[in-house]
Scaffold this active site. Structure first.
Site, short mmCIF file in Angstrom:
data_model
loop_
_atom_site.label_atom_id
_atom_site.label_comp_id
_atom_site.label_asym_id
_atom_site.label_seq_id
_atom_site.Cartn_x
_atom_site.Cartn_y
_atom_site.Cartn_z
N HIS A 154 -45.07 27.27 -71.59
CA HIS A 154 -44.89 26.12 -72.49
C HIS A 154 -44.66 26.68 -73.90
CE1 HIS A 154 -44.85 22.18 -73.96
NE2 HIS A 154 -46.11 21.83 -73.87
N CYS A 199 -53.63 21.75 -76.51
CA CYS A 199 -52.26 21.24 -76.58
C CYS A 199 -52.20 19.73 -76.36
CB CYS A 199 -51.37 21.97 -75.57
SG CYS A 199 -51.87 21.71 -73.86
N GLN A 241 -44.95 24.62 -77.30
CA GLN A 241 -46.32 24.35 -77.76
C GLN A 241 -46.84 25.52 -78.59
OE1 GLN A 241 -48.25 21.38 -77.20
NE2 GLN A 241 -49.36 22.37 -78.85
N ARG A 262 -37.97 19.76 -69.02
CA ARG A 262 -39.36 19.85 -68.56
C ARG A 262 -39.32 19.74 -67.05
NH1 ARG A 262 -44.88 17.19 -70.79
NH2 ARG A 262 -44.53 18.91 -72.22
N ARG A 289 -45.42 20.08 -83.45
CA ARG A 289 -44.38 20.13 -82.42
C ARG A 289 -43.05 19.67 -83.04
NH1 ARG A 289 -45.73 19.86 -77.06
NH2 ARG A 289 -43.49 20.22 -76.79
N ASP A 342 -57.17 24.11 -72.30
CA ASP A 342 -56.21 23.14 -71.76
C ASP A 342 -56.87 22.50 -70.54
OD1 ASP A 342 -53.86 21.78 -71.08
OD2 ASP A 342 -52.81 23.55 -70.30
N1 NVA Z 1 -51.03 22.81 -68.56
C1 NVA Z 1 -50.66 21.44 -68.84
C2 NVA Z 1 -50.05 21.31 -70.19
C3 NVA Z 1 -49.66 19.89 -70.58
C4 NVA Z 1 -49.00 19.81 -71.93
C5 NVA Z 1 -49.70 20.94 -67.76
O1 NVA Z 1 -48.80 21.70 -67.37
O2 NVA Z 1 -49.86 19.81 -67.30
N1 CP Z 2 -48.68 19.08 -75.29
C1 CP Z 2 -47.65 18.46 -74.67
O1 CP Z 2 -46.65 19.09 -74.30
O2 CP Z 2 -47.81 17.13 -74.53
P1 CP Z 2 -46.91 16.12 -73.66
O3 CP Z 2 -47.16 16.42 -72.22
O4 CP Z 2 -47.39 14.75 -74.08
O5 CP Z 2 -45.47 16.33 -74.03
#
Ligand code: NVA
Ligand code: CP
Length: 304
Positions: free
Chosen positions: A131, A259, A134, A104, A288, A219
């Site tokens: 992502h 998500c 997800q 990540r 997930r 989101d």
């Molecule tokens: N768009 C959000 C998704 C979090 C799971 C982010 O990147 O923070």
């Molecule tokens: N939806 C998602 O990826 O959640 P987290 O940021 O908690 O991993």
């Protein structure tokens, strides 16, 4: 054979995506019956997190344990990655010691550089661009609740962000129509949109995107890394709240997805998020676990 990676949904064919979804549903049923499969016995998943996470960390860590393996949590705070050791060197070292890596991170190029030097499969656990894990869960959730998404209308209401980009890729692979409603200046990447051809339309009014939709998703307005833009974005996204009133424009059996984490009262109303007759967000979050187990099994089989 070249190592298979999962940096975006487009690393899978439509058939492979269908197969992973079916297997995820099967693994979920097996777990409910208390039946364990351990295809990852003695294997190790390296988990590199440069951003926060609840769902991704817990699902990968629990999923790996349930498959008979173990997971290593690596953060830049306490590895040499945070002190500037090059990605290419880290990839060569880490991938000689573990069997799969999930990352990540911020820039998508970090994932691409790591994968280019990795001996083992690399999974995108969220980058600024995509992502895809997800989406595996979201597709599984739609299939479980309503059947195949092929030919359906999906509305994305909000930012043209990493999740939106992955919805665009899902539209290509699952053959659904995607209508994106976003304010001016917050559109998804034009190359990603262009690659999807006719399956994606960009609109300005949330009602226009949601009208007649079978599946509505949103989101947060400010993603991780955009915290300083929070106030500007709250202003820009006025009118983009998804609530019961907006869902009233969708088909009567439409589902709502997010998500998570959610900001109640910003992109989604608290009432809609809590309405389990429409919102399937807890199933989405649980899936997930199952979807990523199916993905890891698939990537492992590809390398054997
Ligand atoms: N768009 C959000 C998704 C979090 C799971 C982010 O990147 O923070
Ligand atoms: N939806 C998602 O990826 O959640 P987290 O940021 O908690 O991993």
């Amino acid at each position: 054979m070249a190592t298979r990676h999962f940096l975006s949904l487009m690393d899978l064919s439509a058939d492979e995506l269908r197969g992973i979804t079916e297997r995820a549903i099967e693994l979920k049923a097996l777990r409910a019956q208390g039946i364990t499969t351990e295809p990852f016995r003695d294997k190790v998943l390296g988990m590199i997190f440069e951003k926060s996470s609840t769902r991704t960390r817990v699902s990968f860590e629990a999923g790996t344990a349930q498959m008979g393996g173990s997971a290593l949590f690596l953060s830049p705070r306490d590895t040499q990655l945070g002190r500037g050791e090059p990605i290419e060197d880290s990839a060569r070292v880490i991938s000689r010691m573990v069997d799969m890596v999930m990352i990540r991170t911020f820039g998508h190029n970090v994932l691409e550089r790591f994968a280019a030097y990795s001996r083992v499969p690399v999974i995108n656990a969220l980058s600024d661009s995509f992502h895809p894990c997800q989406l595996l869960a979201d597709i599984q959730t739609y299939v479980e609740h309503r059947g195949s998404p092929a030919g359906k209308v999906v509305a994305w209401v909000g930012d043209g962000n990493n999740m939106c980009h992955s919805y665009i890729n899902a539209a290509r692979l699952c053959d659904f129509e995607l209508r994106i409603a976003c304010p001016e200046g917050y559109e998804p990447d034009e190359n990603i949109v262009a690659a999807a051809g006719d399956s994606v339309t960009i609109l300005r009014k949330p009602e226009d995107a949601v009208r007649g939709a079978d599946w509505v998703a949103t989101d947060v307005w400010a993603s991780m890394g955009q915290e300083t833009e929070q106030l500007v974005r709250i202003e820009a996204f006025k009118g983009f709240l998804v609530d019961h009133e907006l869902m009233g424009h969708a088909n009567t059996d439409a589902v709502f997805m997010h998500c998570l984490p959610a900001h109640r009262g910003e992109e989604v109303s608290a009432e809609l998020l809590e309405d389990e007759s429409i919102a399937v967000v807890w199933d989405q979050a649980e899936n997930r676990l199952h979807a990523q187990k199916a993905l890891m099994e698939f990537l492992q089989e590809q390398g054997s």
